[in-house]
Motif scaffolding. Structure first.
Motif, PDB file in Angstrom:
ATOM      1  N   CYS A  32      49.701  41.231  37.510  1.00  0.00           N
ATOM      2  CA  CYS A  32      48.741  40.203  37.880  1.00  0.00           C
ATOM      3  C   CYS A  32      47.801  40.747  38.647  1.00  0.00           C
ATOM      4  N   MET A  33      46.590  40.783  38.357  1.00  0.00           N
ATOM      5  CA  MET A  33      45.288  41.032  39.259  1.00  0.00           C
ATOM      6  C   MET A  33      44.482  39.838  39.457  1.00  0.00           C
ATOM      7  N   VAL A  34      43.827  39.975  40.550  1.00  0.00           N
ATOM      8  CA  VAL A  34      42.776  39.108  41.123  1.00  0.00           C
ATOM      9  C   VAL A  34      41.692  39.938  41.454  1.00  0.00           C
ATOM     10  N   HIS A  35      40.437  39.633  40.840  1.00  0.00           N
ATOM     11  CA  HIS A  35      39.255  40.454  40.956  1.00  0.00           C
ATOM     12  C   HIS A  35      38.519  39.965  42.199  1.00  0.00           C
ATOM     13  N   ARG A  36      37.945  40.849  43.037  1.00  0.00           N
ATOM     14  CA  ARG A  36      37.259  40.658  44.290  1.00  0.00           C
ATOM     15  C   ARG A  36      36.306  39.463  44.025  1.00  0.00           C
ATOM     16  N   HIS A  37      35.731  39.331  43.097  1.00  0.00           N
ATOM     17  CA  HIS A  37      34.845  38.021  42.839  1.00  0.00           C
ATOM     18  C   HIS A  37      35.723  36.768  42.824  1.00  0.00           C
ATOM     19  N   ALA A  38      36.792  36.839  42.561  1.00  0.00           N
ATOM     20  CA  ALA A  38      37.630  35.325  42.852  1.00  0.00           C
ATOM     21  C   ALA A  38      37.982  35.262  44.315  1.00  0.00           C
ATOM     22  N   PHE A  39      38.300  36.403  45.166  1.00  0.00           N
ATOM     23  CA  PHE A  39      38.448  36.179  46.504  1.00  0.00           C
ATOM     24  C   PHE A  39      36.971  35.822  47.105  1.00  0.00           C
ATOM     25  N   ARG A  40      35.920  36.245  46.578  1.00  0.00           N
ATOM     26  CA  ARG A  40      34.681  35.749  47.070  1.00  0.00           C
ATOM     27  C   ARG A  40      34.500  34.491  46.918  1.00  0.00           C
ATOM     28  N   THR A  41      34.805  33.840  45.783  1.00  0.00           N
ATOM     29  CA  THR A  41      34.742  32.380  45.782  1.00  0.00           C
ATOM     30  C   THR A  41      35.641  31.655  46.669  1.00  0.00           C
ATOM     31  N   LEU A  42      36.887  32.243  46.858  1.00  0.00           N
ATOM     32  CA  LEU A  42      37.800  31.530  47.841  1.00  0.00           C
ATOM     33  C   LEU A  42      37.053  31.678  49.265  1.00  0.00           C
ATOM     34  N   LEU A  43      36.865  32.996  49.615  1.00  0.00           N
ATOM     35  CA  LEU A  43      36.621  33.227  51.149  1.00  0.00           C
ATOM     36  C   LEU A  43      35.033  32.914  51.486  1.00  0.00           C
ATOM     37  N   ARG A  44      34.301  32.702  50.325  1.00  0.00           N
ATOM     38  CA  ARG A  44      32.778  32.167  50.498  1.00  0.00           C
ATOM     39  C   ARG A  44      32.134  33.473  51.023  1.00  0.00           C
ATOM     40  N   ARG A  45      32.494  34.502  50.884  1.00  0.00           N
ATOM     41  CA  ARG A  45      31.973  35.911  51.396  1.00  0.00           C
ATOM     42  C   ARG A  45      32.489  36.938  50.426  1.00  0.00           C
TER      43      ARG A  45
END
Length: 95
Positions: A32-45
């Protein structure tokens, strides 16, 4: 962090080749992979790989719930790799 996830390893690891955090869900052979772009959306940075891993550790249950739900919803084969989106994770975090 390393660039690869070894078989049977449940620890999250950074995959530089796809710019994503990868982890295994118990009972599923694929990653299962989570791209950095998904983290960017969640963390707002734009987070570093280390910040992504820390967020994963802090919200491990939500990541596992989102992955389990996606396996069922999308009918993912037991050995297939798959991705979680920020929407998948937001849904799991609301529950």
């Amino acid at each position: 962090m390393t660039d690869h996830v070894s078989a049977g390893d449940n620890a999250p690891l950074w995959r530089a080749d796809v710019d994503a955090l990868a982890f295994r869900l118990e009972g599923h052979d694929g990653l299962c992979m989570v791209h950095r772009h998904a983290f960017r959306t969640l963390l707002r940075r734009y987070p570093s790989p280390e910040e992504c891993a820390a967020y994963f550790r802090d919200h491990r249950r939500a990541f596992q719930a989102a992955a389990s739900a996606k396996l069922v919803r999308a009918g993912v084969a037991v050995d297939a790799n798959f991705h979680l989106t920020s929407r998948d994770l937001a849904r799991a975090m609301q529950n």
